[in-house]
Design a protein around this motif. Structure first.
Motif, PDB file in Angstrom:
ATOM      1  N   LEU A 138       0.824  -1.210   0.000  1.00 40.14           N
ATOM      2  CA  LEU A 138       0.000   0.000   0.000  1.00 40.14           C
ATOM      3  C   LEU A 138       0.859   1.261   0.000  1.00 40.14           C
ATOM      4  O   LEU A 138       0.550   2.242  -0.689  1.00 40.14           O
ATOM      5  N   ARG A 139       1.943   1.232   0.787  1.00 37.17           N
ATOM      6  CA  ARG A 139       2.837   2.405   0.820  1.00 37.17           C
ATOM      7  C   ARG A 139       3.482   2.618  -0.556  1.00 37.17           C
ATOM      8  O   ARG A 139       3.601   3.743  -1.025  1.00 37.17           O
ATOM      9  N   ASP A 140       3.915   1.485  -1.209  1.00 35.24           N
ATOM     10  CA  ASP A 140       4.531   1.606  -2.546  1.00 35.24           C
ATOM     11  C   ASP A 140       3.531   2.162  -3.557  1.00 35.24           C
ATOM     12  O   ASP A 140       3.870   3.015  -4.390  1.00 35.24           O
ATOM     13  N   THR A 141       2.290   1.649  -3.459  1.00 34.97           N
ATOM     14  CA  THR A 141       1.258   2.128  -4.390  1.00 34.97           C
ATOM     15  C   THR A 141       0.992   3.612  -4.185  1.00 34.97           C
ATOM     16  O   THR A 141       0.825   4.380  -5.143  1.00 34.97           O
ATOM     17  N   LYS A 142       0.939   4.030  -2.925  1.00 30.96           N
ATOM     18  CA  LYS A 142       0.709   5.440  -2.633  1.00 30.96           C
ATOM     19  C   LYS A 142       1.838   6.301  -3.196  1.00 30.96           C
ATOM     20  O   LYS A 142       1.598   7.381  -3.757  1.00 30.96           O
ATOM     21  N   THR A 143       3.078   5.792  -3.084  1.00 29.82           N
ATOM     22  CA  THR A 143       4.219   6.540  -3.626  1.00 29.82           C
ATOM     23  C   THR A 143       4.095   6.674  -5.144  1.00 29.82           C
ATOM     24  O   THR A 143       4.356   7.744  -5.710  1.00 29.82           O
ATOM     25  N   GLU A 144       3.704   5.583  -5.830  1.00 29.80           N
ATOM     26  CA  GLU A 144       3.556   5.638  -7.278  1.00 29.80           C
ATOM     27  C   GLU A 144       2.449   6.609  -7.681  1.00 29.80           C
ATOM     28  O   GLU A 144       2.583   7.357  -8.650  1.00 29.80           O
ATOM     29  N   VAL A 145       1.347   6.588  -6.947  1.00 31.91           N
ATOM     30  CA  VAL A 145       0.250   7.506  -7.244  1.00 31.91           C
ATOM     31  C   VAL A 145       0.697   8.962  -7.103  1.00 31.91           C
ATOM     32  O   VAL A 145       0.369   9.825  -7.925  1.00 31.91           O
ATOM     33  N   GLU A 146       1.446   9.239  -6.034  1.00 33.70           N
ATOM     34  CA  GLU A 146       1.946  10.603  -5.837  1.00 33.70           C
ATOM     35  C   GLU A 146       2.858  11.011  -6.986  1.00 33.70           C
ATOM     36  O   GLU A 146       2.829  12.151  -7.455  1.00 33.70           O
ATOM     37  N   GLY A 147       3.697  10.041  -7.465  1.00 35.31           N
ATOM     38  CA  GLY A 147       4.583  10.344  -8.588  1.00 35.31           C
ATOM     39  C   GLY A 147       3.798  10.647  -9.854  1.00 35.31           C
ATOM     40  O   GLY A 147       4.130  11.579 -10.604  1.00 35.31           O
ATOM     41  N   LEU A 148       2.727   9.867 -10.101  1.00 33.60           N
ATOM     42  CA  LEU A 148       1.895  10.111 -11.280  1.00 33.60           C
ATOM     43  C   LEU A 148       1.201  11.463 -11.191  1.00 33.60           C
ATOM     44  O   LEU A 148       1.079  12.183 -12.189  1.00 33.60           O
ATOM     45  N   LYS A 149       0.743  11.824 -10.007  1.00 34.24           N
ATOM     46  CA  LYS A 149       0.120  13.133  -9.830  1.00 34.24           C
ATOM     47  C   LYS A 149       1.091  14.253 -10.165  1.00 34.24           C
ATOM     48  O   LYS A 149       0.735  15.259 -10.798  1.00 34.24           O
ATOM     49  N   THR A 150       2.346  14.064  -9.733  1.00 31.26           N
ATOM     50  CA  THR A 150       3.365  15.092 -10.025  1.00 31.26           C
ATOM     51  C   THR A 150       3.605  15.216 -11.522  1.00 31.26           C
ATOM     52  O   THR A 150       3.690  16.314 -12.075  1.00 31.26           O
ATOM     53  N   GLU A 151       3.722  14.062 -12.225  1.00 32.40           N
ATOM     54  CA  GLU A 151       3.951  14.081 -13.668  1.00 32.40           C
ATOM     55  C   GLU A 151       2.780  14.734 -14.394  1.00 32.40           C
ATOM     56  O   GLU A 151       2.968  15.516 -15.333  1.00 32.40           O
ATOM     57  N   ILE A 152       1.562  14.400 -13.975  1.00 31.18           N
ATOM     58  CA  ILE A 152       0.382  14.992 -14.605  1.00 31.18           C
ATOM     59  C   ILE A 152       0.368  16.497 -14.409  1.00 31.18           C
ATOM     60  O   ILE A 152       0.040  17.270 -15.319  1.00 31.18           O
ATOM     61  N   SER A 153       0.748  16.935 -13.239  1.00 32.75           N
ATOM     62  CA  SER A 153       0.792  18.375 -12.956  1.00 32.75           C
ATOM     63  C   SER A 153       1.806  19.074 -13.858  1.00 32.75           C
ATOM     64  O   SER A 153       1.535  20.160 -14.388  1.00 32.75           O
TER      65      SER A 153
END
Length: 267
Positions: free
Chosen positions: A68-83
């Motif tokens: 879950l922590r790894d998934t959350k980290t990946e989601v945060e990274g995708l949010k940054t890229e989208i931004s």
């Protein structure tokens, strides 16, 4: 993550109650001692199983939390890229709008007038080119063997047609007829195996000989000759090739003897 059924926790309790119920009816101390020992062993076994299940559950829970922590980290990274991509897109849109504004400033009435005039000239040239006659032909003898020697001059009829745009070369007579007044280019090649013989051809415009190419000798080998000319023709003028008397030429599948013409431009 595994979910263990409730009966895994109830089994030891049920066994305990059952053993206690049976213990009330034990008639002797030996039997009671034996049953207590067995009951104690079963409880210890069940407790060990419960402990093992708890250890396994903790391990699986720890693994799930890590995922879950790894998934959350990946989601945060995708949010940054989208931004970042959204920011770049907005910047590109602003640049495009700025360029449109700049171009609008430079498109003055004079420039617009020149553009319109150029477009009109292009359309005119396109119409003229579409209406311009397309005339071209390319031929060869279309036979294997010698042509000649004849006692009189003979018009050469080229039977093999490579192209005949406009259809102004007559395959039956060997004569080209000019469809429009204009400047034309004509060329021809000839070949023969010379054995004390003469090869050659003449290009005629109407009844006038314009050019001639040929060779005589006993070379005992294949010889070639060629020639070309640019002529201004009137509508109805004819062009053809003539084999002089006592001359000969030779052709085969290599198309050694050719006759070609093309309209360069009308006048």
């Amino acid at each position: 993550m595994h979910v263990f059924p409730m009966r895994a926790f109830l089994v030891p309790l049920v066994l305990l109650i059952c053993h206690l119920g049976e213990a009330k009816n034990i008639p002797s101390e030996d039997e009671s001692s034996h049953l207590q020992t067995a009951l104690h062993f079963d409880i210890k076994s069940e407790l060990r199983d419960l402990r093992d299940m708890m250890v396994l559950q903790r391990a699986e829970l720890s693994h799930t939390m890590t995922e879950l922590r790894d998934t959350k980290t990946e989601v945060e990274g995708l949010k940054t890229e989208i931004s970042v991509m959204e920011s770049r897109l907005m910047s590109s849109e602003r640049q495009l709008e700025a360029m449109k504004t700049e171009n609008a400033v430079f498109v003055t009435p004079a420039v617009l007038s020149r553009v319109t005039s150029t477009e009109s000239e292009v359309e005119k040239l396109q119409r003229e080119n579409a209406e311009r006659p397309k005339v071209a032909f390319s031929t060869s003898l279309g036979k294997t063997g010698h042509l000649g020697q004849f006692n009189t001059a003979t018009t050469v009829v080229y039977k093999n047609i490579f192209t005949n745009t406009g259809g102004h070369y007559n395959q039956a007579t060997g004569i080209f007829t000019a469809p429009v007044r204009g400047v034309y280019h004509f060329s021809f090649t000839i070949g023969d195996f010379l054995q004390s013989t003469v090869m050659g051809l003449s290009l005629f415009k109407n009844e006038q000989q314009i050019i001639h190419s040929g060779e005589v000798g006993d070379h005992q080998q294949f010889r070639y000759a060629s020639n070309a000319v640019i002529l201004q023709l009137e509508v109805g003028d004819v062009i053809f090739m003539q084999l002089p008397a006592n001359y000969r030429i030779y052709d085969d599948s290599n198309h050694r003897n050719t006759f070609n013409g093309i309209l360069l431009f009308p006048v």
